[in-house]
Scaffold this active site. Structure first.
Site, PDB file in Angstrom:
ATOM      1  CB  SER A 267      -0.881  -0.025   1.251  1.00  0.00           C
ATOM      2  OG  SER A 267      -1.289   1.280   1.611  1.00  0.00           O
ATOM      3  NE  ARG A 306     -23.480  -5.347 -44.095  1.00  0.00           N
ATOM      4  CZ  ARG A 306     -23.172  -5.407 -45.386  1.00  0.00           C
ATOM      5  NH1 ARG A 306     -22.713  -4.344 -46.005  1.00  0.00           N
ATOM      6  NH2 ARG A 306     -23.345  -6.532 -46.060  1.00  0.00           N
TER       7      ARG A 306
END
Lengths: 378, 378, 378, 378
Positions: A267, A306
């Site tokens: 950390s 399409r």
């Protein structure tokens, strides 16, 4: 949009490499080559043209900037790609490049081919996850722990049974992915309006190792959606496993902790901390996937032959989904292969729970079932 | 939350009836009865107790208000249900009610049983949709029309091929649903922490016609997620069909229009209008489903032996998803069985497009493939 | 679709009552009445007609079955409603019913009116949540506890600061909701194609206490989407609070536990358990909302003057979202008002963490800021 | 994950440039510098240290590979960044780098800073969209066309009113974005557990031009969620506009067509086609956003002082959402500024509709309202 910076988080492992721009270009070229071979095999173009096109596709490096500009002017890179290929073959073969095909044929097939390639490391990692879960189930078949429901201590179980649950989930997701690979990673070769006779599609499918669909699926997007769902399912299983680990790794519980290389999980502000980096990474990836699956499903509403927008939205969606799933799986493999289990602490917590320590008799039998199923699934 | 008012839109057809409160109660009672029979068959309780419990379950009407209050105090109706059952059996059988089970066993199995029941009309309607699409494909195999990509006129195709595409999508979604029914509609009978030996689960699965899972899946939610995905896939196909119809029914295109009963599709302000009510209803239902599938996937992140929140979120999600899918399918059946096609107008639009009128030779062959596949799928 | 059975979970509190079928009918009638008054005020119909229409709307009970059948034939209940109203007024007023309006005007305005009514209990409960969080922040301003990041013990903080974070989130969500109420709960009165002059809309807005939008928004769905987002934001805050409580209530942590009425939280199989029913219920509701917000956003893609499907998908989505948010808020109020905090255990856990016990000096100042902001927000 | 290849589709315009890896690193360095200045201003470190840190941050090039490896070992690049900075400052200043901060402070603030920078081109393009819509509304205030509801011809309206609707949507979304910028793009400077006194945060906020939140929001994620919602709202409006254009550009309707540079919109297989590339691109981007907003909302369920997974999922989600919104906006600007409108064809289609040609009187008044509101919004 993407990022080298966060690659270790969102794109860890070998799956992402199969989804790069270079992989797209390679896949499109492979599809054009297979198309030429297929056309020759069907007698539509001379063998010589196919050989020439194939050679050009194999050796050409297409300038990414050209393709990118093609996207800007036509919302697809294929027109520019075909133009580049035609410039590179002799005049006789020029008209044989991309014969009878439409842009969507190339893009859809290329995406499926990339997916097929990405599935190799993905399924490898998923199998390794399952193997690791199986090993945990075996090792801890008699490791008693307190079962917890609604995050409350409930009754005794074993850590082996917990791991067996993970295993069954992983094997189920693997089965679904293998099925998607075999059924949904399909060739597309329908021509401008999807009416091309199926001969060439069959050839290209065989050539590239893709499924042959009954019909072109330009506007029937069940296969990409099913692919998305299978990926989402695996992520869901991985999220469950990672969630469990974050909970078991709480210091107040302390029944598991992540292994992994030394130094991982530090950390910036708290030197004493050891963060569950692998589990957090799995969760970070997995949480991003349900929304992507929803997008894939919503994109099924395609217009006519399409879609205007829904199809073009798929590319980024699928690449993201594959990459995140690949990364989650690679992280989960790391997590499971290095998980440190503390049977002593499990026993102590169970004793504290004061609900007795007798594990239900079924636990062992269930573990065996899961392991047996896993052996036949491999 | 729900509504009679909008039932014709969101809950048309017979699927919703299988998802009512009464259906929930019936399913939970059926599960408790099957559990008792299973316990007796495994020698855990006397046959007489099973018979008595079964009789009480078969004839009891449990007060909904009691169950509802149970939800308020425990987030599950099962505790109240079990209490009610215990009050109604003789003292000897009292301890044999709900033996070894946990609330989640009953709720999960009941939801799966309801789903199985709902699948009957759902799959019936889906098959009718496919049959209707097949009939359109057959009838219009030579009906030339202009193909349209990105909503622009492209090249000739046939309406038969369009319908064949719908058919392939429908048959694919039906296959996925049938698979979900056979694999994912599974019994749950794991006991408090999922460690119950599988004997009783096997009995209850056989009894109720549900799949037998390898392990209890209290916190491994792949099956409900896969169920959600299969429903989402069908809705996607239906949305595609309905979208096409709304586009073909534009007066400027006028190649299709909805049939259906006289008077349908009127407008409150414009008497001349005929609105595509069926297509709109399909789309309204289908558009609500991707978000629900995403929720089902997100709910896979379950803690330990039973999730705190994620599991309880599933009930409403699945009921909604099933109901909407059922309604979309019923509307789509109506739409497809009554669709009015105008080949003359198709021919005229094709001529206007001035791209020639020669349909690719492959169209017919593709239609035959789709029809052949449909025949073997039935 | 919904359920009395699960009403205590998904539809607790007074919000759901404002979303019933009866509430829909009442709201539609109120809108038709306001429309008549507005038309009269604008001189479009005689005062007498308005009075008559208003009286009929006030006293009429419209048969739900008639409206439901209207939905089946036209995907809206309004045509049937208007027909019913016209039958009930005298011949002179007949043509003055629903004058110049379209179905969407009535439905959109009715949904907004219902939302406005539902916002009263929703904002009441949200304020009560915030007040309860403020009380916790005040009471525990000096209650030291171990802060936890990534589910790992980190450094000391106070429970007061944790509660102050909840408070700031709640007050932020309340601000967003109040803004949505004032800006987005808008009248719709555009007529068939949204071209109606704004005079009547202004009258109806004033009459019903709704916002007056710059233009009709039949196909510009920013307001419903913004409403959905504000609800989703509140649910996100509530989920955070409930998640914290489930974690703090783990026996291994034991720093908080749910209060609530005696008997709540029992288990069907484990008599010793006390389940966090309120937190679980909050989470169950909140987890269902992100998908609903996504649907509301996707429905913004509306065609021309009125969407085919996207609009009709909104009704169920918004009702569900409001109801779930209302229920989550009611449960969270219960949770927060009855939360039992154990400062002793917090102190003990902090000591165990061995990171010192000095809380950063800023904690108190931050709590004061949150409380001060809350005071001015009320 | 992303792609140069599809950059013109998903990442067009200047927004994406503000979201690159280099932009991330720049933003993180800017935040560390501002933090040092803030600490000095608060008297926590000497001015000299701040000056030195600032200089190092301004001139340093941090190796991306180092940060990427940092992500692999700690799920954040900040630890590696801070280590690199500390190595580059003199020993006296070493301990003053990153003073009192946590990784999340830097990442959250950096993301907000990047967002603020990205908002400049985003809001520019959005204003240009609105200006273009306003110009269309003005120009076509009397251009009659047939209004269409549910994709069916309804009654006359004007194209000016259609464009005015777009304008109102755009201005509404701009207002929401501006509000998000001012309220939600907030500094984060809470320290390890969010308990840092607010002095430094205030300084950094002023320094970087970010909002100052009442409290650190490490685990209260309302602001990022609200940001996501505002972006999703704009995309919804853009999708509506693009959907309209695709419909109006159908050859059978032919009332609008895309302009843009010559050659855009060609087809690989059909030389005669002109595809609506801009509208398709807008839709492709916009369709991907609702799922991302859902993810942002789901990530609000954060544990304790810092979420394990939910927070780390935000980074990619927000970058993707900003980039897609930026691209959709840039494409929409192109679309709107170059739109070709055909009043003759509108008149002809209106005549064909045979519903009269009288536009409601309100249309002109509504257009004026929209234009007036736009003037005051600029």
């Amino acid at each position: 949009m993407t990022s080298e910076l966060f690659a270790a988080l969102y794109a860890r492992g070998d799956v992402a490499a199969e989804l790069s721009d270079a992989a797209w270009v390679r896949a499109m070229l492979d599809v054009e080559a297979a198309l030429a071979r297929g056309c020759a095999a069907e007698g539509l173009i001379p063998e010589g043209s196919a050989t020439e096109i194939e050679a050009v596709c194999a050796t050409s490096r297409v300038d990414l900037a050209v393709l990118r500009d093609g996207v800007a002017s036509s919302a697809t890179p294929v027109i520019a790609l075909v133009r580049a290929l035609r410039e590179r073959v002799g005049e006789a073969a020029r008209g044989h490049v991309h014969l009878g095909a439409t842009s969507q044929d190339i893009l859809d097939t290329a995406l499926m081919l990339m997916s097929r390639r990405a599935f190799v490391p993905l399924l490898d990692d998923a199998r390794a996850c399952a193997d690791a879960a199986a090993a945990l189930a075996r090792t801890h078949r008699n490791t008693a722990m307190i079962g917890r429901t609604l995050l409350q201590q409930a009754l005794p179980t074993t850590f082996g049974l917990r791991a067996a649950g993970w295993l069954v989930g992983l094997d189920g997701a693997r089965r679904d992915l293998a099925r998607a690979r075999d059924e949904d990673l399909a060739v597309q070769m329908g021509g401008p309006v999807g009416a091309r006779a199926p001969g060439v599609a069959r050839r290209v499918a065989e050539d590239l190792g893709l499924a042959e669909p009954p019909l072109p699926w330009h506007a029937i997007r069940l296969s990409p959606a099913a692919l998305a769902c299978a990926l989402g399912g695996l992520c869901g299983v991985l999220a469950k496993i990672a969630r469990d680990v974050t909970l078991l790794a709480q210091q107040e519980v302390a029944e598991c902790r992540e292994g992994g290389p030394p130094g991982r999980g530090g950390s910036s502000a708290m030197a004493h901390k050891r963060n569950p980096v692998a589990a957090v990474s799995v969760l970070a990836c997995a949480k991003r996937t349900p929304g992507l699956v929803a997008t894939a499903l919503a994109c099924m509403e395609a217009e006519h032959e399409r879609a205007a927008g829904a199809w073009q939205a798929e590319w980024g969606t699928h690449v993201e989904l594959l990459s995140l799933t690949g990364s989650a799986t690679a992280w989960a493999r790391d997590l499971l292969e290095n998980l440190e289990v503390d049977p002593e602490r499990m026993r102590a917590n169970l004793a504290d729970a004061a609900v007795g320590e007798t594990v239900p008799q079924g636990a062992g039998e269930l573990i065996e079932r899961a392991l047996e199923a896993h052996r036949s699934a491999r």
